[in-house]
Write an enzyme that holds these catalytic residues in place. Structure first.
Site, PDB file in Angstrom:
ATOM      1  N   LYS A  71       5.743   1.500  -4.888  1.00 47.33           N
ATOM      2  CA  LYS A  71       4.940   0.230  -5.219  1.00 47.33           C
ATOM      3  C   LYS A  71       5.202  -0.412  -6.655  1.00 47.33           C
ATOM      4  O   LYS A  71       6.086  -1.159  -6.826  1.00 47.33           O
ATOM      5  CB  LYS A  71       3.555   0.162  -4.985  1.00 47.33           C
ATOM      6  CG  LYS A  71       3.166   0.315  -3.405  1.00 47.33           C
ATOM      7  CD  LYS A  71       1.662  -0.062  -2.949  1.00 47.33           C
ATOM      8  CE  LYS A  71       1.648  -0.322  -1.846  1.00 47.33           C
ATOM      9  NZ  LYS A  71       0.958   0.745  -0.731  1.00 47.33           N
ATOM     10  N   PHE A 107      -3.315   7.009   3.605  1.00 48.68           N
ATOM     11  CA  PHE A 107      -2.376   6.099   4.002  1.00 48.68           C
ATOM     12  C   PHE A 107      -0.970   6.607   3.281  1.00 48.68           C
ATOM     13  O   PHE A 107      -0.834   6.590   1.981  1.00 48.68           O
ATOM     14  CB  PHE A 107      -2.743   4.652   3.506  1.00 48.68           C
ATOM     15  CG  PHE A 107      -1.242   3.804   4.362  1.00 48.68           C
ATOM     16  CD1 PHE A 107      -1.455   3.433   5.793  1.00 48.68           C
ATOM     17  CD2 PHE A 107      -0.427   3.240   3.441  1.00 48.68           C
ATOM     18  CE1 PHE A 107      -0.314   2.447   6.222  1.00 48.68           C
ATOM     19  CE2 PHE A 107       0.631   2.596   4.113  1.00 48.68           C
ATOM     20  CZ  PHE A 107       0.740   2.324   5.255  1.00 48.68           C
ATOM     21  N   ASP A 141       0.348  11.950  -3.392  1.00 49.95           N
ATOM     22  CA  ASP A 141       0.680  10.541  -3.153  1.00 49.95           C
ATOM     23  C   ASP A 141       0.243   9.662  -4.062  1.00 49.95           C
ATOM     24  O   ASP A 141      -0.933   9.222  -3.952  1.00 49.95           O
ATOM     25  CB  ASP A 141       0.425  10.195  -1.539  1.00 49.95           C
ATOM     26  CG  ASP A 141       1.186   8.774  -1.202  1.00 49.95           C
ATOM     27  OD1 ASP A 141       1.537   7.949  -2.240  1.00 49.95           O
ATOM     28  OD2 ASP A 141       1.035   8.529  -0.058  1.00 49.95           O
TER      29      ASP A 141
HETATM   30  C1  LIG Z   1       1.768   1.383   0.408  1.00 47.29           C
HETATM   31  C2  LIG Z   1       1.467   3.116   0.386  1.00 47.29           C
HETATM   32  C3  LIG Z   1       2.521   3.760   1.147  1.00 47.29           C
HETATM   33  C4  LIG Z   1       3.853   3.119   1.653  1.00 47.29           C
HETATM   34  O1  LIG Z   1       4.522   2.557   0.921  1.00 47.29           O
HETATM   35  P1  LIG Z   1       5.920   1.438   1.460  1.00 47.29           P
HETATM   36  O2  LIG Z   1       6.564   1.428   0.310  1.00 47.29           O
HETATM   37  O3  LIG Z   1       5.199   0.539   2.241  1.00 47.29           O
HETATM   38  O4  LIG Z   1       6.477   2.510   2.553  1.00 47.29           O
HETATM   39  C5  LIG Z   1       2.659   5.170   0.932  1.00 47.29           C
HETATM   40  N1  LIG Z   1       1.387   5.589   0.414  1.00 47.29           N
HETATM   41  C6  LIG Z   1       0.400   4.945  -0.380  1.00 47.29           C
HETATM   42  C7  LIG Z   1      -0.594   5.706  -1.089  1.00 47.29           C
HETATM   43  C8  LIG Z   1       0.368   3.787  -0.292  1.00 47.29           C
HETATM   44  O5  LIG Z   1      -0.455   2.886  -0.987  1.00 47.29           O
END
Ligand SMILES: *Cc1c(COP(=O)(O)O)cnc(C)c1O
Length: 391
Positions: A248, A134, A219
């Protein structure tokens, strides 16, 4: 909850989120209160953003001070908080790096994808990502996300992304061609179900990237800034990426995204290639600095590991007496409990007991508790969860 508010939402707010019929008005640490005065124990504060729980005092104070001094100026000027935050982050990677700031995780990943293409040069634009990953909801990050359900109805995706199973080095090697410029991966898949990397996996990806001159993007939007007991999850494996995306938990619940890139890669983002109007604004940056200060003052990196171990020993004792517990996947305060059957109804049952949790991929109970949660609060939450799961 208040029916007028519910009516306003129904009439005026786009219904793109599944919601619980509860209106939250106040929070403190791992507790949050609704508009009727009910208190909830929150084991998933802010969807992973509440690394220090609700309203952490140093963050509140820093934001209050900053908001009366300077709220926002464009990135055509210098501000003290942005410089200080960049230094605070880069000096904690162990490998230096330079920062770019934005407001969310998806934006941080957009920046990483742009760097990868700029670094690849003409014709080298393909990025390998993982199934079940994700990376966000804007189009490049969404295209990078290896889950067809999120692409449905929105195609065509941005070209150039191919997906291989998380943990499979051979499939990754097979997916490389002369147009590949990068590999992008969450060191621990979050939304995908708290999937821990197999032994040697991240090291193997580094090696593949070195051998093929590919950029390695981690990420760490969910795993970063202390969640797993290290500042960055990749420090658990001593694998150095070329670029890390963050968001986050970065600013203690205030919206803030960022990217740390090794200098040769950072240099690809020249004036005009990328920007974010609110990125690196003083309020977000002082909140992030206060978050880092709190983590250090209260030794919360060490605490993350202790929290994980406390949940682990409880879950293991459940597993001995209950065949519903299929797997336990924990790294610091990133906690996954997989059941052998659908677990989505457990979220609702917990809510009825005033406990806030999350379920991802239908079978995985996901907890991202605050690093300042007390042992008593962990026990309280686990007691409720145990009664619900084990019956
Ligand atoms: C939540 C998340 C995102 C997206 O972050 P947003 O602030 O909602 O755009 C991207 N990568 C990972 C691993 C995430 O957990």
């Amino acid at each position: 909850m208040n029916s007028n508010l519910l009516n306003s939402y129904n009439k005026y707010v786009i219904a793109n989120y599944k919601k619980f019929p509860v209106c939250l008005v106040r929070g403190e640490g791992s507790r949050v209160w609704d508009d009727e005065g009910n208190a909830y124990l929150d084991l998933f504060p802010g969807w992973g953003c509440g690394l220090l729980g609700h309203c952490p005092p140093l963050v509140v104070e820093a934001v209050k001070n900053q908001v009366s001094k300077l709220i926002h100026v464009p990135n055509s000027w210098y501000t003290e908080p942005q410089g200080m935050l960049a230094e605070a982050l880069a000096t904690r990677t162990g490998w230096g790096g330079q920062c770019f700031f934005c407001n969310s995780g998806t934006e941080a990943n957009e920046a990483a994808i742009k760097i990868a293409r700029l670094n690849g040069g003409p014709g080298k634009y393909k990025i390998i990502t993982m199934l079940n990953s994700f990376h966000g909801r804007t189009f490049a990050a969404l295209s990078a996300t290896g889950q067809p359900k999120y692409h449905q109805g929105l195609e065509p995706m941005l070209p150039g992304f191919s997906y291989v199973p998380f943990g499979d080095l051979e499939a990754t090697r097979q997916a490389i061609d002369s147009e590949t410029c990068a590999i992008m991966v969450e060191p621990i898949q979050g939304e995908g179900g708290i999937n821990l990397p197999p032994v040697g996996y991240l090291e193997g990806l580094r090696k593949i990237c070195d051998e093929n001159k590919l950029m390695l993007i981690f990420d760490e939007v969910q795993t970063g800034t202390g969640r797993t007991g290290k500042w960055f999850a990749h420090q658990n494996w001593n694998v150095i990426p070329d670029c890390v995306s963050l968001a986050k938990a970065l600013a203690g619940g205030v919206a803030c995204g960022g990217l740390i890139a090794r200098e040769e890669f950072a240099a690809k983002l020249k004036p005009g290639t990328h920007a974010a109007t609110f990125g690196g604004n003083p309020i977000a940056c002082v909140a992030a600095i206060a978050t880092i200060e709190t983590i250090e003052k209260e030794n919360l990196l060490e605490r993350a590991v202790v929290i994980g171990n406390r949940f682990k020993s409880k879950f293991e004792s459940w597993k001995e007496k209950c065949s519903l517990i299929a797997d336990i996947r924990i790294s610091g305060a990133m906690i996954g409990l997989e059941l052998s059957e659908d677990a989505t109804h457990i979220v609702q049952k917990c809510l009825e007991q005033k406990l806030l949790i999350n379920c991802t991929h239908n079978t995985v109970i996901r907890l991202l508790p605050a690093l300042n949660i007390t042992d008593a609060e962990i026990d309280e939450g686990c007691d409720i969860l145990e009664k619900i799961i084990l019956g």
